[in-house]
Design an enzyme around this catalytic site. Sequence first.
Site, PDB file in Angstrom:
ATOM      1  N   SER A 173       0.841  -1.197   0.000  1.00 25.77           N
ATOM      2  CA  SER A 173       0.000   0.000   0.000  1.00 25.77           C
ATOM      3  C   SER A 173       0.871   1.240   0.000  1.00 25.77           C
ATOM      4  O   SER A 173       2.040   1.190   0.384  1.00 25.77           O
ATOM      5  CB  SER A 173      -0.909   0.021   1.231  1.00 25.77           C
ATOM      6  N   HIS A 174       0.288   2.370  -0.396  1.00 20.09           N
ATOM      7  CA  HIS A 174       0.979   3.647  -0.318  1.00 20.09           C
ATOM      8  C   HIS A 174       1.228   4.045   1.138  1.00 20.09           C
ATOM      9  O   HIS A 174       2.089   4.854   1.418  1.00 20.09           O
ATOM     10  CB  HIS A 174       0.154   4.741  -0.996  1.00 20.09           C
TER      11      HIS A 174
END
Lengths: 126, 206
Positions: free
Chosen positions: A10-11
């Site tokens: 994920s970011h």
Amino acid sequence: MSNVGIVLISHSPKVVEGIKDIIRQMVPDVPVELAGGTDDGSIGTNVEKIQNAIENAYNEKGVLLFFDLGSAMMNAELAVEMTDYEKVKVVKAPLLEGAYVAAVESGMGKTLEEVEKAARNVFDQT
Amino acid sequence: MELQIKQVISWMEKTNEKIQSNKEYLTSLDQAIGDGDHGLNMARGFQEVVNKLSSSNYTYVSDVLKDVSMTLLSKVGGASGPLYGTAFLKMSTALKGIETVDYPQFKKAVVEAVNGVKERGKANKGEKTMIDVWEPIVDFLQKQDNLEAKELESTAEKAMEATQDLKATKGRAAYLKERSIGHLDPGSVSSYYIFAALSEVLEEGA
């Protein structure tokens, strides 16, 4: 018996930590490795983090990669191209729901293909 | 044209200068239709590139380009990391073992780079992405027997400006649909800096 490994990309580091917490409530022993954020921990993704996560999650059953937005998929695909392992796949499924179902299926000793299929069809289950 | 190690390093230094001095501008463009990290990401990535190149010794142009690629891949957190990383990696592979790059070799390298970016981003021309600068550059190069540095720059500039009228169908801006029209694509602007920097290097070398 080994279980298909799960890599969460994920970011945001917080997003993958939170998803892992949710997974661990039900599935305590399947390999779940995290690749959240950039190399300095800010918002983004990093191919080296993903490579390390694959390395740590890998066993003979293989590893499935789950991702969120934009660069996460590109870096996931790059990491798969760069690895020498054969059984490493990027799964097109919702990050949380897909990885959750994958972890449950993996815990039941299913194969890479079976786990991937369940994750992809997560919203079709009743 | 001829590209040697010295010119490629100078190309990256000039690119870095442009990106550093336009960092806020790139960020503002990305805030309008994206996640707002393009200026910061590119500034960090190209600063690291320049640091890496200045502390290394090279025999081949391809080795320089490979270091550019690897640095961008590991230091840029946004989509521009894997995309620009792929572009420079493809160029490096196309120019493997060559000491002085000539024009046909350079052309081939840029074609390979664009194909790599398209594959990585699953995008084509007209989707309001960096490809809208890179592809017109390829078309321009294919038509020229000798590279005119000034024309290279103006081709990139026109292509960059044309992204203003496009509707984004790839990248974060795609979520905005029609609302993306009327804004320049940040990746096309940073791509313009890369070709403008190359044009300057070629002019100096001419």
